[in-house]
Design a protein around this motif. Structure first.
Motif, PDB file in Angstrom:
ATOM      1  N   SER A  36      33.854 -34.755  50.975  1.00 28.89           N
ATOM      2  CA  SER A  36      35.313 -34.836  51.010  1.00 28.89           C
ATOM      3  C   SER A  36      35.892 -34.389  52.346  1.00 28.89           C
ATOM      4  O   SER A  36      37.090 -34.542  52.583  1.00 28.89           O
ATOM      5  CB  SER A  36      35.920 -33.987  49.883  1.00 28.89           C
ATOM      6  OG  SER A  36      35.620 -32.616  50.090  1.00 28.89           O
ATOM      7  N   ASP A  37      35.057 -33.844  53.216  1.00 27.54           N
ATOM      8  CA  ASP A  37      35.509 -33.354  54.523  1.00 27.54           C
ATOM      9  C   ASP A  37      35.564 -34.514  55.514  1.00 27.54           C
ATOM     10  O   ASP A  37      34.525 -35.061  55.887  1.00 27.54           O
ATOM     11  CB  ASP A  37      34.553 -32.280  55.041  1.00 27.54           C
ATOM     12  CG  ASP A  37      35.058 -31.595  56.306  1.00 27.54           C
ATOM     13  OD1 ASP A  37      35.897 -32.191  57.018  1.00 27.54           O
ATOM     14  OD2 ASP A  37      34.607 -30.473  56.582  1.00 27.54           O
ATOM     15  N   GLY A 125      43.926 -35.145  47.865  1.00 28.19           N
ATOM     16  CA  GLY A 125      43.227 -36.115  48.690  1.00 28.19           C
ATOM     17  C   GLY A 125      44.162 -36.902  49.595  1.00 28.19           C
ATOM     18  O   GLY A 125      45.314 -37.152  49.238  1.00 28.19           O
ATOM     19  N   ARG A 177      39.836 -38.914  51.277  1.00 32.74           N
ATOM     20  CA  ARG A 177      39.086 -37.743  51.724  1.00 32.74           C
ATOM     21  C   ARG A 177      39.901 -36.492  51.423  1.00 32.74           C
ATOM     22  O   ARG A 177      41.071 -36.556  51.111  1.00 32.74           O
ATOM     23  CB  ARG A 177      38.764 -37.838  53.222  1.00 32.74           C
ATOM     24  CG  ARG A 177      37.819 -38.985  53.571  1.00 32.74           C
ATOM     25  CD  ARG A 177      36.458 -38.770  52.951  1.00 32.74           C
ATOM     26  NE  ARG A 177      35.517 -39.832  53.279  1.00 32.74           N
ATOM     27  CZ  ARG A 177      35.145 -40.795  52.461  1.00 32.74           C
ATOM     28  NH1 ARG A 177      35.668 -40.860  51.237  1.00 32.74           N
ATOM     29  NH2 ARG A 177      34.263 -41.697  52.830  1.00 32.74           N
ATOM     30  N   ARG A 178      39.265 -35.352  51.555  1.00 27.65           N
ATOM     31  CA  ARG A 178      39.813 -34.081  51.112  1.00 27.65           C
ATOM     32  C   ARG A 178      40.028 -34.173  49.594  1.00 27.65           C
ATOM     33  O   ARG A 178      39.482 -35.037  48.936  1.00 27.65           O
ATOM     34  CB  ARG A 178      41.087 -33.718  51.874  1.00 27.65           C
ATOM     35  CG  ARG A 178      40.862 -33.475  53.371  1.00 27.65           C
ATOM     36  CD  ARG A 178      42.045 -32.766  54.022  1.00 27.65           C
ATOM     37  NE  ARG A 178      41.683 -32.311  55.359  1.00 27.65           N
ATOM     38  CZ  ARG A 178      41.975 -32.966  56.475  1.00 27.65           C
ATOM     39  NH1 ARG A 178      42.669 -34.093  56.412  1.00 27.65           N
ATOM     40  NH2 ARG A 178      41.596 -32.504  57.639  1.00 27.65           N
TER      41      ARG A 178
END
Length: 261
Positions: A36-37, A125, A177-178
């Motif tokens: 997710s980074d 996200g 992402r995130r």
């Protein structure tokens, strides 16, 4: 002769142990990639040169895990269509349809974005476009939900800020992402293992098999072993511990739907 071992219980224990031990190993030895980074996810795994299964291009990932429900469906249909007549019930086919719907809802479509995508977005996200230079920037979520290819030619307003863009025509599909990136692989592999072992039980209780059925049982057993191995490699190399755990819980929930019928 009927098999008296509860294969589904054994598979559940194996799945849980592999996930737990693989996750502990990944934390202790820093082998997992935080998918997710955005600073890491577009780069090769830091162990890709030394550990074959850390490379996303490995055969297991490309030809099996990414096509997991297709393989699971093939194994089930082979098993079901060759089963002894008294075990070839429509209920088993209906349960496969329920699991197929769960797969679609969680990973592909749920009145728009899949449930996993909705969870990532709801947990913070960002829809992110990655440039060939390695830089990235956020865009509205709708572009990730529709998986729309973006480029300076088709979406000039999104590229209005100063960016180093390639000189040749170029486009990219943005990614979430995130946020909390639930492990879709762990979800699907867990659900597949539990579903296939449940479907093996009628065969293992039967006193005799049609000629082709032994090959179906062998194929299904081999696929279950493959999925267990894939759970182990995913646990060691990808996702944070909590993302793997929530994927596991969703896999249990997905299989649990079949227990309602």
């Amino acid at each position: 002769m009927p098999v008296k071992v509860d294969v589904q219980q054994a598979a559940f224990i194996a799945t849980t142990l592999l996930l737990f031990l693989g996750t502990v190993y990944s934390v202790k030895n820093n082998t997992y990639l935080d998918t997710s980074d955005p600073f890491l996810t577009n780069l090769p795994h830091h162990l890709h040169k030394t550990d074959y299964f850390a490379n996303k291009s490995n055969i297991l990932n490309v030809w099996f895990i990414k096509r997991a429900w297709g393989w699971t469906s093939f194994a089930f249909l082979f098993l079901w269509l060759t089963s002894p007549r008294h075990t070839q019930t429509m209920r088993r086919a209906f349960l496969w349809a329920v699991e197929t719907l769960a797969w679609l809802v969680f990973t592909s479509w749920f009145f728009g974005p899949a449930l996993i995508e909705r969870l990532i977005a709801a947990s913070g996200g960002e829809c992110t476009v990655f440039l060939p230079s390695g830089a990235f920037f956020p865009v509205p979520h709708e572009y990730c939900f529709t998986k729309s290819p973006l480029s300076p030619l088709t979406h000039a307003s999104l590229f209005a800020t100063p960016l180093i863009l390639p000189e040749i025509p170029w486009s990219a599909v943005p990614r979430l992402r995130r946020g909390h990136d639930v492990s879709g692989h762990i979800f699907l592999l867990t659900m597949s293992v539990l579903f296939l072992t449940a479907q093996l039980k009628p065969s293992l209780r039967a006193t005799s098999w049609p000629p082709m059925h032994k090959w179906a049982v062998l194929a299904t057993t081999s696929l279950i072993v493959t999925w267990l191995f894939a759970i182990g490699t995913t646990s060691v190399y990808f996702h944070t511990p909590i993302e793997k755990f929530t994927g596991y819980l969703l896999g249990l929930a997905g299989y649990g739907l079949t227990l309602l019928f």
